[in-house]
Design a protein around this motif. Structure first.
Motif, mmCIF file in Angstrom:
data_model
loop_
_atom_site.group_PDB
_atom_site.id
_atom_site.type_symbol
_atom_site.label_atom_id
_atom_site.label_comp_id
_atom_site.label_asym_id
_atom_site.label_seq_id
_atom_site.Cartn_x
_atom_site.Cartn_y
_atom_site.Cartn_z
ATOM 1 N N GLY A 2 0.825 -1.208 0.000
ATOM 2 C CA GLY A 2 0.000 0.000 0.000
ATOM 3 C C GLY A 2 0.854 1.250 0.000
ATOM 4 N N ASP A 3 0.250 2.368 0.365
ATOM 5 C CA ASP A 3 0.980 3.634 0.375
ATOM 6 C C ASP A 3 0.589 4.474 1.596
ATOM 7 N N VAL A 4 1.478 5.421 1.944
ATOM 8 C CA VAL A 4 1.247 6.319 3.072
ATOM 9 C C VAL A 4 1.692 7.722 2.683
ATOM 10 N N ILE A 5 1.155 8.711 3.377
ATOM 11 C CA ILE A 5 1.635 10.082 3.208
ATOM 12 C C ILE A 5 2.996 10.192 3.884
ATOM 13 N N ASN A 6 3.979 10.703 3.161
ATOM 14 C CA ASN A 6 5.324 10.818 3.702
ATOM 15 C C ASN A 6 6.066 11.948 3.005
ATOM 16 N N ASN A 7 6.410 12.982 3.750
ATOM 17 C CA ASN A 7 7.131 14.124 3.187
ATOM 18 C C ASN A 7 8.602 14.138 3.576
ATOM 19 N N PHE A 8 9.092 12.984 4.077
ATOM 20 C CA PHE A 8 10.466 12.916 4.543
ATOM 21 C C PHE A 8 11.262 11.874 3.757
ATOM 22 N N ILE A 9 12.562 11.830 4.013
ATOM 23 C CA ILE A 9 13.430 10.907 3.294
ATOM 24 C C ILE A 9 13.227 9.472 3.760
ATOM 25 N N CYS A 10 13.429 8.533 2.847
ATOM 26 C CA CYS A 10 13.370 7.116 3.192
ATOM 27 C C CYS A 10 14.228 6.337 2.202
ATOM 28 N N PHE A 11 14.523 5.087 2.551
ATOM 29 C CA PHE A 11 15.279 4.222 1.664
ATOM 30 C C PHE A 11 14.454 3.867 0.419
ATOM 31 N N ASP A 12 15.125 3.336 -0.593
ATOM 32 C CA ASP A 12 14.440 2.904 -1.814
ATOM 33 C C ASP A 12 14.116 1.409 -1.812
ATOM 34 N N TYR A 13 14.619 0.665 -0.814
ATOM 35 C CA TYR A 13 14.287 -0.753 -0.662
ATOM 36 C C TYR A 13 14.105 -1.066 0.824
ATOM 37 N N THR A 14 13.122 -1.904 1.137
ATOM 38 C CA THR A 14 12.840 -2.235 2.536
ATOM 39 C C THR A 14 14.017 -2.926 3.210
ATOM 40 N N GLY A 15 14.793 -3.707 2.451
ATOM 41 C CA GLY A 15 15.889 -4.480 3.022
ATOM 42 C C GLY A 15 16.976 -3.638 3.646
ATOM 43 N N LYS A 16 17.078 -2.377 3.269
ATOM 44 C CA LYS A 16 18.127 -1.512 3.810
ATOM 45 C C LYS A 16 17.910 -1.194 5.288
ATOM 46 N N VAL A 17 16.695 -1.393 5.781
ATOM 47 C CA VAL A 17 16.423 -1.207 7.214
ATOM 48 C C VAL A 17 17.103 -2.304 8.036
ATOM 49 N N ARG A 18 17.258 -3.479 7.412
ATOM 50 C CA ARG A 18 17.956 -4.638 7.979
ATOM 51 C C ARG A 18 17.178 -5.357 9.076
ATOM 52 N N GLY A 19 16.388 -4.656 9.838
ATOM 53 C CA GLY A 19 15.589 -5.291 10.876
ATOM 54 C C GLY A 19 14.999 -4.254 11.807
ATOM 55 N N LEU A 20 13.962 -4.660 12.546
ATOM 56 C CA LEU A 20 13.322 -3.773 13.513
ATOM 57 C C LEU A 20 13.005 -4.555 14.774
ATOM 58 N N VAL A 21 13.259 -3.949 15.925
ATOM 59 C CA VAL A 21 12.872 -4.557 17.202
ATOM 60 C C VAL A 21 12.104 -3.538 18.017
ATOM 61 N N PHE A 22 11.210 -4.036 18.871
ATOM 62 C CA PHE A 22 10.517 -3.194 19.835
ATOM 63 C C PHE A 22 11.278 -3.304 21.147
ATOM 64 N N GLU A 23 11.948 -2.240 21.534
ATOM 65 C CA GLU A 23 12.748 -2.274 22.755
ATOM 66 C C GLU A 23 11.885 -2.113 23.989
ATOM 67 N N ASN A 61 -0.977 2.647 27.226
ATOM 68 C CA ASN A 61 -1.889 3.504 27.962
ATOM 69 C C ASN A 61 -3.306 3.017 27.682
ATOM 70 N N LYS A 62 -4.295 3.646 28.294
ATOM 71 C CA LYS A 62 -5.678 3.231 28.051
ATOM 72 C C LYS A 62 -6.077 3.399 26.602
ATOM 73 N N SER A 63 -5.538 4.426 25.959
ATOM 74 C CA SER A 63 -5.963 4.703 24.587
ATOM 75 C C SER A 63 -4.800 4.968 23.644
ATOM 76 N N SER A 64 -3.602 4.509 24.028
ATOM 77 C CA SER A 64 -2.462 4.763 23.147
ATOM 78 C C SER A 64 -1.340 3.766 23.393
ATOM 79 N N LEU A 65 -0.453 3.700 22.412
ATOM 80 C CA LEU A 65 0.761 2.904 22.515
ATOM 81 C C LEU A 65 1.950 3.822 22.274
ATOM 82 N N LYS A 66 3.027 3.610 23.003
ATOM 83 C CA LYS A 66 4.273 4.301 22.717
ATOM 84 C C LYS A 66 5.366 3.242 22.687
ATOM 85 N N ILE A 67 5.926 3.048 21.502
ATOM 86 C CA ILE A 67 6.861 1.956 21.286
ATOM 87 C C ILE A 67 8.252 2.508 20.993
ATOM 88 N N LYS A 68 9.206 2.158 21.824
ATOM 89 C CA LYS A 68 10.596 2.521 21.529
ATOM 90 C C LYS A 68 11.155 1.491 20.557
#
Length: 208
Positions: A166-187, A192-199
């Protein structure tokens, strides 16, 4: 002015021409015909580097012009821009990871907004008006599968698209391939009752 950092965020060295300059004691403010330096913002770490071996102290945008403040006084109109990729790579990694998170999250859940937040050198994803039970493993597995698939990322006119996700609104820089991120972890996940804050940690920061 050509803002090359938008379409070519991984270019680290170019030549450019000074079209305007203003001396401030031992510093100089210059406007170039093109630049790879991104204006400072609260969302990202500031770009670092040099212009003709003179340290870049500040980069700001005013009336569609990018003003570079450098230490010293350039003697020639043609200058050489050398971007330190350390902060740029981190900015690219985290904004791309955020884009992937948003695409995956929106396919399973609903919320009023999802934002990427920076606090010094740490990055967080904040999800607002979220009332479901968050399945951390499900989302993380999907994100890292997408990263491992190394899919093409296309950005144009403020829209970033990853087929077939799919697609998202994004006005900032990003990589041209997903693999360049290499990986993601939730630290850490703060629920909260009505929100999440994920490091989050991505790319080289995972190994630290």
């Amino acid at each position: 002015m050509q803002k090359l950092y938008m379409d070519y965020p991984e270019i680290s060295k170019i030549k450019a021409n000074i079209i305007s300059r203003r001396y401030l004691d031992d510093k100089t403010q210059i406007i170039l015909d093109r630049t790879i330096f991104m204006p400072n913002s609260k969302e990202f770490l500031a770009d670092k580097g040099t212009i003709s071996a003179m340290e870049v102290l500040n980069v700001e945008e005013k009336k569609d012009n990018i003003i570079h403040t450098i230490q010293g006084k350039p003697q020639k109109s043609e200058v050489f821009l050398d971007l330190d990729m350390t902060n740029r790579r981190k900015n690219l990694s985290y904004n791309t990871a955020y884009i992937i998170f948003k695409l995956i999250f929106d396919s399973f859940y609903r919320s009023s907004s999802i934002n990427l937040i920076r606090k010094e050198e740490d990055f967080f994803i904040e999800v607002n008006d979220f009332y479901d039970v968050f399945d951390e493993k499900l989302i993380l597995d999907q994100i890292n599968f997408l990263i491992g698939a190394n899919l093409k990322i296309e950005s144009k006119q403020g829209i970033t698209k990853i087929d077939p996700i799919g697609d998202v609104i994004n006005n900032f820089i990003c990589f041209d391939y997903t693999g360049k991120v290499r990986g993601l972890v939730f630290e850490n996940i703060d629920v909260n009752k009505s929100s999440l804050k994920i490091k989050i940690k991505a790319c080289d920061d995972i190994l630290k």
